[in-house]
Enzyme design. Structure first.
Site, mmCIF file in Angstrom:
data_model
loop_
_atom_site.group_PDB
_atom_site.id
_atom_site.type_symbol
_atom_site.label_atom_id
_atom_site.label_comp_id
_atom_site.label_asym_id
_atom_site.label_seq_id
_atom_site.Cartn_x
_atom_site.Cartn_y
_atom_site.Cartn_z
ATOM 1 N N GLN A 115 1.070 -1.462 0.057
ATOM 2 C CA GLN A 115 -0.474 -0.030 -0.295
ATOM 3 C C GLN A 115 1.182 0.945 0.004
ATOM 4 O O GLN A 115 1.885 1.548 0.560
ATOM 5 C CB GLN A 115 -1.476 0.191 1.037
ATOM 6 C CG GLN A 115 -2.219 -0.871 1.393
ATOM 7 C CD GLN A 115 -3.411 -1.168 0.046
ATOM 8 O OE1 GLN A 115 -3.290 0.479 -0.221
ATOM 9 N NE2 GLN A 115 -3.761 -1.513 -0.268
ATOM 10 N N TYR A 173 -5.906 -13.568 -2.274
ATOM 11 C CA TYR A 173 -4.957 -12.063 -3.180
ATOM 12 C C TYR A 173 -4.883 -11.530 -1.675
ATOM 13 O O TYR A 173 -4.448 -10.506 -2.539
ATOM 14 C CB TYR A 173 -5.748 -11.197 -3.698
ATOM 15 C CG TYR A 173 -7.655 -12.106 -4.954
ATOM 16 C CD1 TYR A 173 -7.156 -11.591 -5.492
ATOM 17 C CD2 TYR A 173 -8.782 -12.248 -3.519
ATOM 18 C CE1 TYR A 173 -7.485 -11.962 -6.482
ATOM 19 C CE2 TYR A 173 -9.694 -12.318 -4.446
ATOM 20 C CZ TYR A 173 -9.421 -12.877 -5.950
ATOM 21 O OH TYR A 173 -10.660 -12.976 -7.019
ATOM 22 N N GLU A 181 -2.070 -16.178 -3.852
ATOM 23 C CA GLU A 181 -1.178 -14.711 -4.004
ATOM 24 C C GLU A 181 -0.615 -15.771 -5.549
ATOM 25 O O GLU A 181 -0.450 -16.529 -5.298
ATOM 26 C CB GLU A 181 -0.863 -15.009 -3.391
ATOM 27 C CG GLU A 181 0.455 -13.690 -4.281
ATOM 28 C CD GLU A 181 -0.963 -12.085 -4.343
ATOM 29 O OE1 GLU A 181 -0.455 -12.267 -5.823
ATOM 30 O OE2 GLU A 181 -1.620 -11.461 -4.365
ATOM 31 N N ASP A 211 -9.024 -9.550 -0.493
ATOM 32 C CA ASP A 211 -8.673 -7.929 -1.039
ATOM 33 C C ASP A 211 -8.204 -8.064 -2.416
ATOM 34 O O ASP A 211 -7.277 -8.747 -3.189
ATOM 35 C CB ASP A 211 -7.441 -8.043 -0.372
ATOM 36 C CG ASP A 211 -6.530 -6.316 -0.920
ATOM 37 O OD1 ASP A 211 -7.016 -5.610 -1.538
ATOM 38 O OD2 ASP A 211 -5.396 -5.999 0.471
ATOM 39 N N CYS A 253 -10.548 -1.415 -3.147
ATOM 40 C CA CYS A 253 -10.448 -0.663 -3.873
ATOM 41 C C CYS A 253 -10.633 0.677 -4.756
ATOM 42 O O CYS A 253 -10.260 1.101 -5.375
ATOM 43 C CB CYS A 253 -8.337 -1.047 -4.586
ATOM 44 S SG CYS A 253 -8.615 -1.929 -5.537
#
Length: 425
Positions: free
Chosen positions: A246, A278, A302, A355, A382
């Site tokens: 981030q 994720y 991931e 996510d 997001c």
């Protein structure tokens, strides 16, 4: 048809390059605003709701057009001098630096507009009435929403000019400042210099190391990306210098804490099959494990193998933690195919954190997850529209949305993050 039921008058056609007057209406997804000209919808950039602006038409389609404001004829009280002088309306649109598309609007109003986008998206795609706010991060109001970016990519064009891309283009704009960036990044960046070759420059200001720069020109790989250490709530996380992390200086801590807050402790079962989808380098898996205790089982999934390797190290203190390199949709398909009755019972008792990328989790992933029926899902989003679409899918599978908060992790841009909890009805 127009909003009043009449047929739009498109006889007076507009073409790219025309300059027109527009009364600016509501915000639309993506940091642009809705106006009308001769009944045609025009999406206009660099404006504020309630303003009267002159705008240059950049694109015309059958039912709508796009434009960018070039002059303000009647300003909103919410307009301010742009936080990035090289992105201000005083410049021609082609010469405006991109990446701070709301920097001409007061921060408090920016957050109201972001909340409006989320509220309208949830109502439209999920039939859900959300009445929350987009929350600021500590210190951002005092800084005018600047100096928060700890990762910045600049571009180098064929003439060796260094800078960000212009708004809505791949044209490099030379700038003297990078006001959204951490101060050390602005100081290190070769602004105003000419380099030998085209490519990009990556700048990173990790938590406990000196700011560093990688220059990658003309197809060369540059030096190998280093591994850096980020610190969140006193815990260290390994992440590749060019890996995903981030960008706001407080974003990782904010999201980690938000996930911990979102988890319903009465539904946390340390021994169940808990998943972090994720999962990156394991930041949110660690947030779950800290809530569940030292015996927590959590598997993070991931697709990036380097990130999975770091997740293994970052989660090593929990014996029940593991990291898998796989695409989430394929992982769930394999799980669906191979899961025993005991596995399915463990997943049903478990918690899932997801996510996903900006496009959202999507129907295939949501359908498979809902088929397993985990006790709770904590969704970090997001993109408000993607979240709203996935929310609609989850509600259709019988889940309830019972907790949601939004955070302004990207001041002076249209982006923000939302964390939501869904529980099995």
């Amino acid at each position: 048809m127009t909003h009043d039921g009449t047929t739009p008058d498109l006889s007076a056609e507009i073409t790219p390059g025309d300059v027109i007057e527009l009364e600016v209406g509501d915000i639309a997804h993506g940091g642009i605003f809705v106006a009308r000209h001769q009944g045609r919808v025009v999406f206009v950039a660099d404006a504020v709701p309630g303003e009267l602006v002159q705008a240059r038409v950049t694109e015309v389609r059958k039912s709508f057009a796009r434009a960018v404001a070039t002059d303000v004829l009647r300003a909103s009280d919410d307009r301010q001098a742009h936080v990035w002088q090289e992105a201000g309306i005083e410049r021609t649109p082609e010469e405006r630096a991109g990446g701070a598309e709301l920097g001409h609007i007061r921060l408090a109003r920016q957050r109201e507009l972001k909340a409006q986008v989320l509220r309208e998206s949830m109502a439209r795609f999920a039939g859900h009435d959300w009445q929350g706010v987009v929350e600021p991060l500590l210190g951002d109001d005092e800084n005018g929403g600047t100096r928060w970016r700890t990762r910045v990519t600049l571009h180098v064009d064929k003439e060796g000019r260094v800078g960000p891309y212009a708004a809505r283009s791949h044209r490099v704009i030379e700038t003297e400042t990078l006001p959204l960036a951490h101060g050390d990044i602005e100081e290190l960046a070769p602004l105003g210099q000419r380099l030998a070759g085209s490519g990009r420059i990556e700048l990173v200001a990790p938590a406990e190391l000196d700011t560093r720069m990688r220059t990658i020109l003309d197809g060369a790989h540059g030096r190998k990306p280093a591994v850096v250490t980020e610190v969140v709530n006193g815990r260290e996380y390994r992440v590749d210098e060019d890996g995903f992390w981030q960008v706001h200086r407080l974003a990782a801590e904010t999201l980690s804490n938000a996930v911990a807050d979102a988890l319903d402790p009465t539904l946390v079962d340390a021994e169940a099959v808990n998943l972090d989808l994720y999962g990156g380098v394991g930041l949110l898996a660690a947030a779950f494990a800290q809530e569940a205790g030292p015996g927590a089982f959590i598997e993070t999934v991931e697709s990036n193998a380097a990130a999975t390797g770091h997740a293994t190290a970052n989660l090593a203190e929990w014996r029940g933690a593991s990291a898998v390199t796989a695409r989430v949709d394929q992982y769930l398909a394999n799980l669906e195919r191979d899961a025993t009755h005991l596995d399915r019972d463990g997943i049903r008792r478990g918690s899932v954190i997801l996510d996903p990328p900006r496009s959202g989790a999507g129907k295939d992933v949501i359908d498979r997850l809902a088929g397993f029926g985990p006790a709770q899902l904590v969704y970090v989003a997001c993109d408000p529209v993607a979240l709203a679409r996935d929310t609609g899918l989850l509600l259709g599978h019988g889940y309830t949305l019972d907790w949601m908060r939004a955070y302004d992790l990207f001041p002076n841009t249209h982006h923000f993050e939302t964390v939501a909890r869904f529980v099995r009805a």
